[in-house]
Write an enzyme that holds these catalytic residues in place. Structure first.
Site, mmCIF file in Angstrom:
data_model
loop_
_atom_site.group_PDB
_atom_site.id
_atom_site.type_symbol
_atom_site.label_atom_id
_atom_site.label_comp_id
_atom_site.label_asym_id
_atom_site.label_seq_id
_atom_site.Cartn_x
_atom_site.Cartn_y
_atom_site.Cartn_z
ATOM 1 N N ASP A 112 0.867 -1.243 0.136
ATOM 2 C CA ASP A 112 0.019 -0.089 -0.023
ATOM 3 C C ASP A 112 0.776 1.161 -0.032
ATOM 4 O O ASP A 112 2.082 1.045 0.304
ATOM 5 C CB ASP A 112 -0.896 -0.038 1.135
ATOM 6 C CG ASP A 112 -0.265 0.007 2.669
ATOM 7 O OD1 ASP A 112 0.858 -0.462 2.616
ATOM 8 O OD2 ASP A 112 -0.695 0.648 3.416
ATOM 9 N N GLU A 125 0.231 -1.413 5.897
ATOM 10 C CA GLU A 125 1.219 -0.617 6.783
ATOM 11 C C GLU A 125 0.954 0.981 7.069
ATOM 12 O O GLU A 125 1.321 1.215 8.184
ATOM 13 C CB GLU A 125 2.758 -1.140 6.145
ATOM 14 C CG GLU A 125 3.888 -0.441 6.933
ATOM 15 C CD GLU A 125 4.395 0.751 7.053
ATOM 16 O OE1 GLU A 125 5.223 1.155 7.948
ATOM 17 O OE2 GLU A 125 3.746 1.454 6.024
ATOM 18 N N ASP A 140 8.570 3.682 -1.339
ATOM 19 C CA ASP A 140 7.827 3.544 0.015
ATOM 20 C C ASP A 140 6.525 2.626 -0.370
ATOM 21 O O ASP A 140 5.503 3.282 -0.654
ATOM 22 C CB ASP A 140 7.644 4.733 0.849
ATOM 23 C CG ASP A 140 6.754 4.243 1.874
ATOM 24 O OD1 ASP A 140 6.773 3.063 2.405
ATOM 25 O OD2 ASP A 140 6.401 5.333 2.848
#
Length: 453
Positions: A128, A193, A159
């Site tokens: 995610d 997360e 990320d």
């Protein structure tokens, strides 16, 4: 005689400094030798096929807005793509590779090693991403995964889909070249997360049920990690690959003030927004105390010291003497200052309903990344001493601290959870201390004077 004594003392003192700089802190030249890994049996070249795979991963809009508010359709598509693209891992190596669906959207690959007496290790990444705000600042649309000669432009490249892609490609290539490893390891790919914990919690629970889980530990855990830094230290010519060995605690505190309504033609002073503005100013102008020398930053500085040049090497090898100077230098930049103290940032603020109506409420959210060596209660006590709501007229400091401590002791994991289950959960969820939104409400109809307490 006096000056001779002074000279002798100074010479001894200087000798100690130089001894530490050039004998105690000696460079390890072997770290610059090339890796001995052979490329004959494997190839991790970033070719066009791998580029297309990475672009496909980046094009899924797996956005996490907040807890239980995610783009689940896209997350499901991304999960299915991973399972299909790396399906050969399970079919070709079914004797020792298993795949588990966790919490509906997360994935856990288990690769059983030949030697079950060795502690396993864990790779983890998440699929995610955070929302892509202000699209006008993007050179290319954030989910097009456009590439030029140098870069790939997309939300999630760092990320954390880059890590996810690299781990899966390395796993595929390793098994193809070497087959079953000696040591068991896991690859955990979570789906929330950025906002939530169900994926990490489910994987932690699953791993705690394994034979090593109740009283064992991982050999190591490799998750998002940090970056390769260049020109961080003056006179250091080599890039630094930072290995994360700890992560700061994380907490958000919400301050809220409620007051009686009124008209702006007859204002009370100060208004709810005025009180909150003073609180915000105090929080930002008063830093949490420095914890320099009490955390892992000391090992980082000791590690780079042998590769610095004089006089910086002399200074860094004698932190016992020059510690206050180094602490002051670190405090000059936000990126280095965060290494030595709990950071405090006011990230959200709201208040008011109409331009000619006095605000009945105002609120501000303060985000703290708690220093490794500083307990959360101490950070909260420090925040209270900063008088965030102006104790002279409105609220006693102790009320804030007591309320915070009562709430912060709650945890998402029950006491029956094993230590491994908790540590895995913290690792996968990104923080060693769980994110907990704390709300403090203060209601007043009139000013509270100091003499009334």
């Amino acid at each position: 005689m006096f000056w001779k004594t002074i000279l002798i003392v100074f010479s001894i003192f200087l000798s100690i400094l130089l001894y530490r700089a050039y004998v105690v802190f000696t460079p390890d030249k072997t770290i610059f030798e090339s890796c001995l890994s052979s490329t004959a049996n494997h190839s991790l070249k970033f070719d066009q096929n791998r580029l297309r795979t990475f672009q496909k991963l980046l094009q899924f809009q797996t956005i996490s807005y907040e807890v239980n508010k995610q783009n689940f359709d896209e997350i499901k598509k991304c999960r299915n793509f991973i399972k299909e693209h790396y399906h050969d891992l399970v079919t070709n190596y079914s004797e020792f590779v298993d795949l588990y669906d966790i919490a509906e959207y997360s994935l856990l690959y288990s690769i059983q090693g030949k030697n079950l007496n060795l502690k396993p290790f864990l790779f983890s990444a998440h699929m995610d991403v955070v929302p892509a705000r202000d699209l006008n600042r993007w050179k290319y649309p954030p989910f097009d995964a456009h590439t030029d000669k140098d870069f790939i432009y997309a939300r999630g490249t760092l990320d954390d889909k880059g890590n996810l892609f690299a781990m899966m490609e390395a796993l595929k290539e390793y098994l193809h070249a070497y087959g079953q490893p000696s040591r068991t390891f896991y690859v955990a790919l979570t789906h929330n997360e950025e906002a939530g914990h169900s994926g990490a919690m489910g994987i932690a629970h699953h791993l705690s049920q394994q034979p090593f889980g109740h009283n064992g530990q991982f050999e190591f855990v490799l998750d998002e990690g940090t970056t390769i830094l260049e020109e961080v230290f003056p006179t250091l010519n080599n890039p630094i690959a930072i290995i994360g060995v700890a992560e700061k605690g994380y907490m958000s505190i919400k301050y809220r003030i409620a007051m009686a309504s009124g008209h702006s033609s007859m204002p009370s002073a100060p208004t709810a927004i005025g009180i909150l503005a003073r609180a915000v100013d105090k929080l930002e102008s008063t830093l949490q105390p420095s914890q320099f020398g009490r955390g892992p930053e000391l090992s980082l500085l000791h590690g780079v010291t042998p590769y610095l040049k004089f006089p910086l090497r002399l200074v860094m090898s004698n932190i016992w003497l020059f510690g206050p100077v180094i602490e002051w230098v670190l405090s000059r930049k936000p990126g280095t200052d965060a290494l030595q103290r709990t950071s405090t940032a006011v990230t959200l603020i709201s208040g008011g309903e109409k331009e000619n109506i006095l605000p009945t409420s105002a609120s501000a959210t303060v985000n703290l990344f708690n220093d490794f060596s500083n307990e959360l209660e101490k950070s909260l006590s420090t925040a209270a001493r900063k008088e965030p709501l102006d104790t002279t007229n409105y609220l006693a400091c102790q009320c804030i601290v007591t309320e915070f401590i009562k709430i912060i002791r709650y945890t998402w994991l029950s006491k029956k959870d094993s230590s491994l289950e908790q540590s895995v959960f913290f690792s996968l969820n990104g923080y060693s201390t769980l994110n907990k939104m704390i709300e403090l409400t203060v209601t007043r109809d009139k000013p509270v004077l100091a003499s009334e307490r």
